[in-house]
Design a protein around this motif. Structure first.
Motif: not given
Length: 146
Positions: A16-45
């Motif tokens: 009856s315990e939560i499986n943490v491994t898939p949760l950590v995998d999803v969080m790491l994927v979200l971190v990578v996505i945010f790292i890649i998209t953060a420079p795109l949100l800044a001004s382009t000039i």
């Protein structure tokens, strides 16, 4: 022969315990996505903003971004504009909300006269709240007093 109960071993109990491994995998994927998209949100000039020790500006409900690059070209909300287009757009912003702040970002290499010209256009349009955007200095300024 004895007549008694046969001993039974209990079966596997539910896990009856939560499986943490898939949760950590999803969080790491979200971190990578945010790292890649953060420079795109800044001004382009690309600008080299001057350094300032001034406090960071407080959150303003509405603002327009006015940028002047090295060549003196003006950009209103990251769109290149001429002086006439800039004046028209700023008048429309002032008509919608007279408390609209103009956040002026200018490259260090831009002559002072060009900055004054852009500020004059904004003030003629009815926008008197002008904030200057600058980068923080690389090292904190230390006083020479002992």
């Amino acid at each position: 022969m004895s007549f008694g109960r046969l001993e039974r071993t209990p079966g596997a109990q539910p896990f009856s315990e939560i499986n943490v491994t898939p949760l950590v995998d999803v969080m790491l994927v979200l971190v990578v996505i945010f790292i890649i998209t953060a420079p795109l949100l800044a001004s382009t000039i690309r600008l080299d903003l001057p350094r300032s020790d001034a406090a960071q500006p407080s959150e303003v409900p509405q603002f327009v971004t006015l940028v002047v690059d090295k060549s003196g070209q003006a950009f209103l909300n990251d769109q290149p504009v001429s002086a006439v287009q800039m004046a028209r757009s700023l008048r429309q912003s002032a008509a919608l909300n007279p408390d609209t702040e103009v956040q002026l970002r200018a490259d260090e290499a831009v002559p002072y006269g060009r900055i004054v010209e852009v500020m004059g256009i904004a003030q003629k349009a009815g926008l008197n709240r002008i904030g200057f955007v600058a980068d923080a200095p690389a090292e904190p300024a230390l006083s020479a007093r002992p």
